[in-house]
Design a protein around this motif. Structure first.
Motif, PDB file in Angstrom:
ATOM      1  N   GLY A 265       0.806  -1.207   0.000  1.00 25.87           N
ATOM      2  CA  GLY A 265       0.000   0.000   0.000  1.00 25.87           C
ATOM      3  C   GLY A 265       0.839   1.256   0.000  1.00 25.87           C
ATOM      4  N   GLY A 266       0.208   2.394   0.340  1.00 27.04           N
ATOM      5  CA  GLY A 266       0.875   3.692   0.334  1.00 27.04           C
ATOM      6  C   GLY A 266       1.591   3.980   1.630  1.00 27.04           C
ATOM      7  N   PRO A 267       2.218   5.161   1.714  1.00 25.19           N
ATOM      8  CA  PRO A 267       3.036   5.537   2.880  1.00 25.19           C
ATOM      9  C   PRO A 267       2.295   5.588   4.206  1.00 25.19           C
ATOM     10  CG  PRO A 267       3.482   6.961   1.009  1.00 25.19           C
ATOM     11  CD  PRO A 267       2.267   6.152   0.648  1.00 25.19           C
ATOM     12  N   ASP A 268       0.968   5.692   4.191  1.00 16.10           N
ATOM     13  CA  ASP A 268       0.215   5.834   5.438  1.00 16.10           C
ATOM     14  C   ASP A 268      -0.268   4.505   6.008  1.00 16.10           C
ATOM     15  OD1 ASP A 268       0.469   8.616   5.389  1.00 16.10           O
ATOM     16  OD2 ASP A 268      -1.300   8.836   4.094  1.00 16.10           O
ATOM     17  N   ILE A 269       0.120   3.407   5.395  1.00 18.95           N
ATOM     18  CA  ILE A 269      -0.328   2.103   5.878  1.00 18.95           C
ATOM     19  C   ILE A 269       0.475   1.683   7.106  1.00 18.95           C
ATOM     20  CG2 ILE A 269       1.255   0.722   4.463  1.00 18.95           C
ATOM     21  CD1 ILE A 269      -1.066  -1.221   4.009  1.00 18.95           C
ATOM     22  N   GLY A 270      -0.187   1.028   8.041  1.00 14.64           N
ATOM     23  CA  GLY A 270       0.503   0.562   9.246  1.00 14.64           C
ATOM     24  C   GLY A 270       0.723   1.672  10.252  1.00 14.64           C
ATOM     25  N   THR A 271       1.121   1.290  11.466  1.00 20.42           N
ATOM     26  CA  THR A 271       1.340   2.264  12.542  1.00 20.42           C
ATOM     27  C   THR A 271       2.827   2.459  12.814  1.00 20.42           C
ATOM     28  OG1 THR A 271       1.247   0.560  14.269  1.00 20.42           O
ATOM     29  CG2 THR A 271      -0.833   1.598  13.623  1.00 20.42           C
ATOM     30  N   ARG A 272       3.151   3.640  13.349  1.00 25.05           N
ATOM     31  CA  ARG A 272       4.545   3.923  13.728  1.00 25.05           C
ATOM     32  C   ARG A 272       4.740   3.816  15.237  1.00 25.05           C
ATOM     33  NH1 ARG A 272       6.807   8.950   9.993  1.00 25.05           N
ATOM     34  NH2 ARG A 272       6.186   8.086   7.977  1.00 25.05           N
ATOM     35  N   GLU A 273       3.740   4.233  15.997  1.00 29.04           N
ATOM     36  CA  GLU A 273       3.761   4.179  17.467  1.00 29.04           C
ATOM     37  C   GLU A 273       4.963   4.937  18.030  1.00 29.04           C
ATOM     38  OE1 GLU A 273       2.986   0.151  18.828  1.00 29.04           O
ATOM     39  OE2 GLU A 273       1.781  -0.241  17.035  1.00 29.04           O
ATOM     40  N   ARG A 274       5.099   6.155  17.577  1.00 24.42           N
ATOM     41  CA  ARG A 274       6.245   6.995  17.936  1.00 24.42           C
ATOM     42  C   ARG A 274       6.200   7.452  19.393  1.00 24.42           C
ATOM     43  NH1 ARG A 274       7.869  12.491  17.627  1.00 24.42           N
ATOM     44  NH2 ARG A 274      10.067  12.699  17.029  1.00 24.42           N
ATOM     45  N   GLU A 275       5.028   7.879  19.852  1.00 25.46           N
ATOM     46  CA  GLU A 275       4.923   8.418  21.210  1.00 25.46           C
ATOM     47  C   GLU A 275       5.327   7.376  22.246  1.00 25.46           C
ATOM     48  OE1 GLU A 275       3.249  11.558  22.267  1.00 25.46           O
ATOM     49  OE2 GLU A 275       3.551  12.261  20.214  1.00 25.46           O
ATOM     50  N   ASP A 276       4.785   6.166  22.117  1.00 27.70           N
ATOM     51  CA  ASP A 276       5.114   5.105  23.072  1.00 27.70           C
ATOM     52  C   ASP A 276       6.606   4.770  23.021  1.00 27.70           C
ATOM     53  OD1 ASP A 276       2.498   4.981  23.804  1.00 27.70           O
ATOM     54  OD2 ASP A 276       2.022   3.181  22.642  1.00 27.70           O
ATOM     55  N   TYR A 277       7.159   4.791  21.821  1.00 30.39           N
ATOM     56  CA  TYR A 277       8.579   4.465  21.666  1.00 30.39           C
ATOM     57  C   TYR A 277       9.451   5.500  22.365  1.00 30.39           C
ATOM     58  CZ  TYR A 277      13.021   3.173  19.531  1.00 30.39           C
ATOM     59  OH  TYR A 277      14.325   2.793  19.339  1.00 30.39           O
ATOM     60  N   LEU A 278       9.153   6.774  22.139  1.00 27.98           N
ATOM     61  CA  LEU A 278       9.961   7.839  22.746  1.00 27.98           C
ATOM     62  C   LEU A 278       9.846   7.814  24.268  1.00 27.98           C
ATOM     63  CD1 LEU A 278       9.384  10.833  20.286  1.00 27.98           C
ATOM     64  CD2 LEU A 278      11.293   9.217  20.381  1.00 27.98           C
ATOM     65  N   ASP A 279       8.660   7.487  24.772  1.00 25.68           N
ATOM     66  CA  ASP A 279       8.516   7.375  26.228  1.00 25.68           C
ATOM     67  C   ASP A 279       9.412   6.263  26.771  1.00 25.68           C
ATOM     68  OD1 ASP A 279       6.661   9.407  26.318  1.00 25.68           O
ATOM     69  OD2 ASP A 279       4.918   8.075  26.300  1.00 25.68           O
ATOM     70  N   ALA A 280       9.550   5.174  26.014  1.00 24.60           N
ATOM     71  CA  ALA A 280      10.338   4.027  26.475  1.00 24.60           C
ATOM     72  C   ALA A 280      11.832   4.312  26.463  1.00 24.60           C
ATOM     73  CB  ALA A 280      10.029   2.807  25.608  1.00 24.60           C
ATOM     74  N   ILE A 281      12.305   5.171  25.531  1.00 22.26           N
ATOM     75  CA  ILE A 281      13.752   5.406  25.443  1.00 22.26           C
ATOM     76  C   ILE A 281      14.180   6.662  26.211  1.00 22.26           C
ATOM     77  CG2 ILE A 281      13.797   4.300  23.184  1.00 22.26           C
ATOM     78  CD1 ILE A 281      14.334   7.089  21.966  1.00 22.26           C
ATOM     79  N   ASP A 282      13.240   7.341  26.856  1.00 17.44           N
ATOM     80  CA  ASP A 282      13.589   8.544  27.617  1.00 17.44           C
ATOM     81  C   ASP A 282      14.620   8.210  28.687  1.00 17.44           C
ATOM     82  OD1 ASP A 282      13.579  11.139  28.538  1.00 17.44           O
ATOM     83  OD2 ASP A 282      11.692  10.959  29.631  1.00 17.44           O
ATOM     84  N   GLY A 283      15.766   8.879  28.634  1.00 18.62           N
ATOM     85  CA  GLY A 283      16.824   8.661  29.616  1.00 18.62           C
ATOM     86  C   GLY A 283      17.863   7.636  29.200  1.00 18.62           C
ATOM     87  N   ILE A 284      17.707   7.024  28.023  1.00 17.99           N
ATOM     88  CA  ILE A 284      18.672   6.020  27.581  1.00 17.99           C
ATOM     89  C   ILE A 284      20.051   6.645  27.387  1.00 17.99           C
ATOM     90  CG2 ILE A 284      18.151   6.362  25.132  1.00 17.99           C
ATOM     91  CD1 ILE A 284      18.611   3.401  24.667  1.00 17.99           C
ATOM     92  N   LEU A 285      21.088   5.901  27.734  1.00 21.92           N
ATOM     93  CA  LEU A 285      22.463   6.370  27.572  1.00 21.92           C
ATOM     94  C   LEU A 285      22.759   6.596  26.096  1.00 21.92           C
ATOM     95  CD1 LEU A 285      24.854   6.816  29.577  1.00 21.92           C
ATOM     96  CD2 LEU A 285      25.650   4.538  28.935  1.00 21.92           C
ATOM     97  N   PHE A 286      23.434   7.694  25.794  1.00 18.65           N
ATOM     98  CA  PHE A 286      23.781   8.012  24.407  1.00 18.65           C
ATOM     99  C   PHE A 286      25.301   8.187  24.320  1.00 18.65           C
ATOM    100  CE2 PHE A 286      24.595  10.974  20.908  1.00 18.65           C
ATOM    101  CZ  PHE A 286      23.888  10.360  19.877  1.00 18.65           C
ATOM    102  N   GLY A 287      25.908   7.509  23.372  1.00 20.06           N
ATOM    103  CA  GLY A 287      27.357   7.619  23.235  1.00 20.06           C
ATOM    104  C   GLY A 287      28.082   6.704  24.203  1.00 20.06           C
ATOM    105  N   ASP A 288      29.274   7.112  24.595  1.00 22.75           N
ATOM    106  CA  ASP A 288      30.153   6.256  25.395  1.00 22.75           C
ATOM    107  C   ASP A 288      29.614   6.001  26.799  1.00 22.75           C
ATOM    108  OD1 ASP A 288      32.040   6.230  23.286  1.00 22.75           O
ATOM    109  OD2 ASP A 288      32.785   8.187  23.951  1.00 22.75           O
ATOM    110  N   ALA A 289      29.854   4.787  27.289  1.00 17.89           N
ATOM    111  CA  ALA A 289      29.503   4.447  28.663  1.00 17.89           C
ATOM    112  C   ALA A 289      30.490   5.121  29.610  1.00 17.89           C
ATOM    113  CB  ALA A 289      29.528   2.935  28.849  1.00 17.89           C
ATOM    114  N   PRO A 290      30.074   5.430  30.834  1.00 23.24           N
ATOM    115  CA  PRO A 290      30.948   6.151  31.769  1.00 23.24           C
ATOM    116  C   PRO A 290      32.307   5.504  31.996  1.00 23.24           C
ATOM    117  CG  PRO A 290      28.707   6.074  32.604  1.00 23.24           C
ATOM    118  CD  PRO A 290      28.734   5.189  31.397  1.00 23.24           C
TER     119      PRO A 290
END
Length: 491
Positions: A265-290
């Motif tokens: 189908g076209g570009p709008d088919i299926g879900t992205r579920e962006r909000e839930d995803y961003l809530d789950a990764i909030d605070g995730i370590l980025f880059g090098d570990a301490p």
């Protein structure tokens, strides 16, 4: 020096200097780089599921160790686990068990082992923008498992090595043997590229059947390509892959992924579920570990060891689990690591103990660098010119290795600037450096890309990284109420 970091920095003895440099020149891994698998059944045999699980179980601890251990985050683990379960239910083998591991690595990577062992790095999770994009990666790796690509690739490699061995023994004309070997390599590379495109196609279908956006695969491939370009400062060379590349070029994979998604189908088919995803990764370590130290701008800082140094502007730093690497625009390179040298052993004695190939003994000189005893020397081997610097801080010994094929005044100046920048920090100075994390914030009225990017910490070219992390294209504006990712030092 912490024992954990020291064990990661040390290098085994009697290593040729040129080999050390070449072994350390790996950049960001994009896509599914599968590790070498030992214990594969001989070609022609079809291993059972139990044999596959045995292989995966044997290799699993090695993978976890190589990638800095597992990343512990209960919220993230639950999200990924549920997503994998959703994909398994929609796959061609819904009864197949999987074990998914989040690796504590900033690299953007994912891969699979036989027996249903799936791996994804926190670096990849931080880069993705929604569940559909992460699902595209996981479904791709599941396709490698169900298609038994790792086993097929190992069997093909085994056959290629056998052919090469026979050619070495049977062919008296070197050029003819070399031609056959080159043809074998090209065949193996093509075999792997076909596997990658096949896994993309199967993964896209699985994501679609799970109710997710099938166009997420092409979207995330584009993001990964842009991020690789951001880190390396180099764009991918058109649509041409190296003739020995095991992966299709990013443009080729994107084009193929879009074609595969359009079947549904076209570009709008299926879900992205962006909000839930961003809530789950909030605070995730980025880059090098301490415990690995940090790259901040064009400086390397290790708060635990309380050391820092800065190569000249233009050198691009990369922090790996074994060493800190840097490459200049002209191809000159640097490697920094730590070595086990007893405090009772003079630095000059260690330098001349045989680990440096082509050492020029007349170049050895002792000096003091910012209050610390040091030894510098030059070496030449196999067309490379090397400069080595050893610096002792208390009971610890650190090692710089610089390499170039075209020594000149600029190269010598860069060496001096880098080595002389090496210094220790006070406890207070070291504590000022905190690890980076992904913070999820909401754009307000009047917030622009530039305004929000200015809030990012510890990064170069903040606007470019902000656009990549949030998939905001040139010319696009932020919407009021839009959730976005920022790189911060907030906990």
């Amino acid at each position: 020096m912490s024992r954990k970091r020291h064990s990661k920095l040390k290098i085994a003895g009697a290593v040729c200097l040129s080999f050390m440099f070449l072994a350390g020149c790996k950049s960001l891994m994009i896509g599914s780089e599968e590790p070498t698998i030992s214990g594969i059944a001989p070609a022609g045999l079809s291993p059972t599921d139990s044999v596959e699980r045995e292989i995966g179980a044997k290799e699993h601890p090695k993978i976890v160790k190589a990638y800095g251990g597992t990343y512990e985050n209960r919220q993230l683990e639950q999200m990924v686990s549920k997503l994998v379960g959703r994909l398994v239910a929609a796959s061609s083998e819904p009864s197949r068990p999987y074990r998914v591991t989040i690796l504590n690595s900033p690299t953007v990577n994912a891969f699979a082992l036989p027996g249903g062992y799936l791996y994804v790095t926190r670096g990849l999770i931080a880069l993705a923008n929604d569940k559909a994009e992460l699902a595209a990666v996981l479904a791709h790796e599941m396709a490698h498992v169900t298609s038994r690509h790792a086993l097929a690739r190992a069997a093909a490699r085994q056959n290629s090595e056998l052919v090469n061995k026979v050619m070495d023994n049977m062919v008296s004309e070197p050029s003819k043997g070399a031609t056959v070997k080159a043809r074998n390599l090209v065949t193996l590379a093509s075999f792997s590229q076909v596997q990658e495109l096949e896994a993309d196609k199967i993964g896209i279908e699985t994501s679609y059947l799970a109710g997710l956006d099938p166009f997420a695969a092409s979207r995330f491939l584009e993001t990964m390509g842009l991020y690789a370009q951001y880190l390396t400062g180099r764009a991918e060379d058109g649509n041409k892959a190296s003739f020995l590349s095991s992966h299709p070029t990013t443009p080729e994979r994107i084009k193929s992924a879009v074609f595969a998604a359009r079947r549904y189908g076209g570009p709008d088919i299926g879900t992205r579920e962006r909000e839930d995803y961003l809530d789950a990764i909030d605070g995730i370590l980025f880059g090098d570990a301490p415990d690995e130290g940090f790259v901040r701008g064009h400086s390397y800082i290790h708060p635990n060891l309380r050391i820092r140094f800065s190569p000249p502007q233009g050198y691009r730093l990369e922090n790996t689990s074994k060493a800190v690497l840097a490459v200049a625009p002209d191809g000159s390179a640097m490697r920094f690591d730590g070595v086990n040298v007893s405090p009772d052993v003079p630095l000059t004695k260690y330098l001349t103990s045989g680990w440096v190939s082509g050492l020029i003994t007349g170049s050895i000189r002792e000096q003091t660098i910012n209050g610390h005893p040091a030894v510098l020397a030059a070496a030449e081997a196999k067309g490379w010119t090397f400069r080595v610097a050893l610096i002792r801080v208390g009971a610890a010994t650190y090692r710089f290795v610089f390499a170039t094929t075209e020594p000149n005044a600029e190269f010598e100046s860069a060496i001096a600037e880098t080595v002389n920048s090496f210094q220790t920090m006070t406890y207070e100075q070291a504590q000022a450096f905190k690890p980076l994390r992904i913070s999820i914030v909401t754009a307000g009225y009047g917030d622009t890309v530039e305004k929000m990017a200015a809030r990012m910490a510890g990064t170069d070219d903040q606007v470019a990284l902000f656009r990549i992390l949030n998939d905001v294209k040139q010319g696009e504006n932020l919407r009021r109420g839009q959730k976005i990712k920022l790189v911060t030092t907030s906990n």
